[in-house]
Write an enzyme that holds these catalytic residues in place. Structure first.
Site, short mmCIF file in Angstrom:
data_model
loop_
_atom_site.label_atom_id
_atom_site.label_comp_id
_atom_site.label_asym_id
_atom_site.label_seq_id
_atom_site.Cartn_x
_atom_site.Cartn_y
_atom_site.Cartn_z
CG ASP A 196 7.00 0.80 -2.94
OD1 ASP A 196 8.06 1.35 -2.23
OD2 ASP A 196 6.27 0.03 -2.41
CD GLU A 213 12.27 0.19 -1.65
OE1 GLU A 213 12.60 -0.03 -0.37
OE2 GLU A 213 11.40 -0.34 -2.24
C1 NAG Z 1 11.01 2.10 0.64
C2 NAG Z 1 9.42 1.99 0.56
O1 NAG Z 1 8.86 2.43 -0.32
N1 NAG Z 1 8.98 0.82 0.82
C3 NAG Z 1 7.61 0.44 0.89
C4 NAG Z 1 7.30 -0.82 0.09
O2 NAG Z 1 6.15 -1.34 0.11
C5 NAG Z 1 5.41 -1.24 1.45
C6 NAG Z 1 3.96 -1.65 1.34
O3 NAG Z 1 3.38 -1.26 0.27
C7 NAG Z 1 5.32 0.11 2.08
O4 NAG Z 1 4.77 0.07 3.25
C8 NAG Z 1 6.75 0.68 2.17
O5 NAG Z 1 6.87 1.86 2.52
#
Ligand code: NAG
Ligand code: NAG
Ligand code: NAG
Ligand code: NAG
Ligand code: NAG
Ligand code: NAG
Ligand code: NAG
Ligand code: NAG
Ligand code: NAG
Ligand code: NAG
Ligand code: CA
Ligand code: CA
Length: 592
Positions: free
Chosen positions: A235, A306
């Protein structure tokens, strides 16, 4: 045999614009695709999948009770959003133990249960991994506050830049703003220092300049690999590496959106906290560990990342090189970021062609249209839900990996969530007037299984987010039961077509005919093939396919159509390809 032989090596643009032709694999016996190239990856948002104990929140036993659905759809890999122990300030993206399961979801035992049930069905399991930060309730953070050995520098600590002369309170080190709004620094009395958090204050950033942090995170990855996990979706990787020394001020972004306030993340450029070279060194270490497991038994352990970076060139750096690979792929958000309401075939062609033209040699594409952070595809182009079938066809049948966000197979829409029911941190921190602009709750409502109470998701009187009111009509059972057409039936047709050699090894030609009113792509292998055609405008169109695409025969068989296709056309019927009529905003797939 060289691995790259069967991959798409070369992208030639044909004609003047908006066309791409990838060569057919010349090998008579191509090497089989790897599981992660071929299998559909289905994103489960665990709070919303299935509740097994009636508390209104989905859980692991619930997911396990719904495995038939994956088999039925032909899904070969499941990616589960975070299920680690968490105080749930950011719904699992705030982790307080990287090697334990959140009690709301189950136990390590129920995880092992689910994992072996998936293995029995030959479905791969991909864990979400959130290495950028931990929860402030992680024991590491407490030990860091107390400057305990090893943990002293686990987080990014900085001295105040001064004191507020009127209140006497310490001032943050600089102007850095968190992604969810407000200062990215929070003061801790006990250490007389601020810590960095790029998301909520409950999510302190880990300090990857400290090799002990990388070591601790690698140990967590190993823990799950030893339990049989097949890979990770990592992430928010561009946030991983921060460079707070010296403490530069981030400049205001000259291209900021007009609605952005100085307390919003979008107001600034993030030169010192975003996509820094150190990111690649950390990720390469993750990859090395995965490869050790892959080499041991020949089953690929994968890493998808991501990374919301502004250009494809920056994104493609996350593939690494053939000699030093990093991610198996970075997620492709182009259908979300670049395809807006009012789009047509030209925009789709731009996205498809640019990806294949720029993708580094020997790498593998991927396609998706939604996730837990974006409005659902059936709502983005509202009120047109027929668009669901078109996008599912693009995602499942273009060359590359396919990622489906739960509910896309039945055309679930965003729910209208009131301020009172809003629970998502960026929504809550934006306040009652602006929450709808920021909240991700609308795309996270529970899955619609049937027309029972709470769509069969939960027996609770109150689910963690309200159900979308359209579930009595839009649900899995109703769409399977109906004698007519449905999104899920189309999805299963697409999934079956994906499991053929034409999809695996076929050539690909894309075109945006009729000034971009239409888009289409053909896949051909050993004289057999299919073509997907999309009419993205509000009028009926007629197309002479052989005039626009190479190697298309005079007659073809209708394989699949979008729900409610006009003019009425029976699946399996034979049609002439030189005079095909496609109703406004419909799509059709022909086989030959
Ligand atoms: C796309 C994704 O997973 N975004 C995440 C990035 O990190 C933040 C904080 O941990 C999350 O809230 C998001 O959903
Ligand atoms: C995390 O949970 C595991 C159980 O899997 C436990 O053994 C370990 O001590 C916990 N780690 C921390 C840092 O609390
Ligand atoms: C494991 O799954 C079985 C059903 O397959 C169930 O009976 C059992 O209770 C589960 N155990 C745990 C710990 O979840
Ligand atoms: C953190 O450490 C302090 C002692 O320094 C202790 O009182 C407190 O309970 C700890 N908090 C957590 C969440 O472990
Ligand atoms: C100091 O605190 C006051 C009162 O909260 C606030 O209005 C002001 O903006 C602060 N000054 C700085 C430099 O943060
Ligand atoms: C959403 O709900 C609010 C309040 O219940 C209402 O005012 C608004 O019109 C609704 N919006 C949509 C798009 O239905
Ligand atoms: C749900 O509400 C009904 C009626 O108000 C009540 O009888 C029932 O006990 C409630 N169920 C739960 C699980 O709270
Ligand atoms: C689907 O059909 C089954 C079997 O006939 C029936 O039990 C079920 O209620 C139906 N579900 C819906 C949502 O139509
Ligand atoms: C499609 O959109 C492009 C701009 O993105 C425009 O130039 C073109 O005229 C449009 N074509 C049709 C048929 O609407
Ligand atoms: C195409 O189908 C028509 C009947 O619909 C048939 O007469 C014709 O021979 C077919 N052409 C080819 C090349 O198969
Ligand atoms: Ca539950
Ligand atoms: Ca970071």
């Amino acid at each position: 045999m060289a691995v790259t032989k069967f991959l798409i090596l070369l992208a030639l643009t044909v004609g003047c614009t908006l066309a791409i032709k990838l060569p057919q694999n010349p090998e008579p016996n191509p090497e089989p695709l790897k599981w992660w190239q071929q299998e559909i990856i289905y994103q489960v948002y665990p709070r919303s999948h299935q509740d097994s104990d009636g508390d209104g929140v989905g859980d692991l036993a619930g997911i396990q009770s719904r495995l038939d659905h994956f088999t039925d759809l032909g899904v070969g890999a499941v990616w589960i959003s975070p299920i680690y122990k968490s105080p749930m300030k950011d719904f699992g993206y705030d982790i307080s133990n990287f090697t334990d399961i959140e009690p709301q979801f189950g136990t390590l035992e129920s995880f092992k249960n689910l994992s072996s049930a998936l293995k029995e069905r030959n479905i791969k399991l991909i864990m979400d991994f959130v290495p950028n930060h931990s929860s402030n309730e992680h024991p590491w953070f407490n030990m860091s506050i107390n400057r305990e050995e090893i943990y002293d520098d686990f987080y990014v600590w900085k001295d105040p830049s001064g004191v507020n002369s009127s209140t006497g309170e310490p001032l943050p080190p600089n102007n850095w703003i968190s992604v969810f709004g407000g200062s990215a620094w929070t003061y801790v009395e006990a250490r007389e220092q601020f810590y960095l958090h790029q998301f909520t204050p409950e999510q302190p950033d880990l300090n990857y300049e400290n090799p002990e942090v990388t070591k601790a995170i690698l140990a967590a990855i190993k823990f799950w690999l030893d339990l049989g996990v097949d890979g990770f979706r990592v992430d928010a990787v561009p946030h991983l590496f921060d460079k707070p020394r010296p403490l530069w001020t981030q400049p205001v972004d000259p291209n900021r959106p007009p609605t952005a306030l100085p307390s919003d993340w979008a107001y600034y450029q993030h030169l010192y906290t975003y996509n820094l070279p150190g990111v690649f060194e950390v990720l390469a270490k993750f990859r090395e560990l995965l490869d050790i497991y892959t080499w041991a038994d020949g089953i690929e352990r994968v890493m998808f990342v991501e990374a919301g970076v502004p250009t494809l060139d920056l994104l493609f750096e996350y593939y690494g090189t053939k000699e030093k690979p990093i991610a198996h792929f970075p997620f492709n958000f182009e259908f979300i970021n670049r395809v807006k309401s009012g789009f047509n075939g030209t925009n789709i062609a731009d996205v498809v062609d640019e990806w294949f033209t720029k993708m580094p040699e020997g790498m593998w594409a991927n396609w998706l249209v939604g996730n837990h952070d974006n409005n659902r595809v059936a709502s983005r182009f509202s009120p047109d839900t027929g668009i669901v079938d078109a996008f599912n066809a693009l995602v499942l049948l273009l060359p590359g990996n396919a990622v489906t966000y739960y509910g896309e197979e039945i055309g679930m829409k965003n729910a209208n969530i009131s301020w009172e029911d809003t629970v998502d941190p960026p929504g809550c921190s934006a306040g009652p007037d602006r929450y709808q602009q920021f909240s991700r709750d609308p795309e996270r409502t529970p899955m619609h299984w049937n027309d029972d109470k709470n769509a069969g998701f939960s027996t609770a009187n109150k689910t963690w987010l309200p159900m979308h009111p359209d579930y009595p009509e839009v649900n899995v059972e109703a769409q399977i039961n109906t004698t007519g057409a449905s999104h899920i039936k189309v999805y299963k047709q697409l999934s079956a077509l994906r499991a053929t050699d034409v999809w695996r090894y076929g050539s690909m030609e894309s075109q945006a005919p009729d000034g971009g009113a239409l888009f289409g792509f053909s896949r051909i292998y050993n004289g057999k093939g299919f073509i997907c055609l999309f009419n993205f405008v509000d009028e009926v169109k007629t197309i002479n396919i052989p005039q626009e695409f190479e190697d298309i025969p005079q007659n073809a068989t209708v394989y699949s159509t979008s729900v409610g296709f006009e003019p009425e056309t029976a699946i399996g019927s034979s049609v002439r390809t030189d005079n095909l009529v496609i109703g406004a905003r419909h799509s059709i797939i022909l086989e030959f």
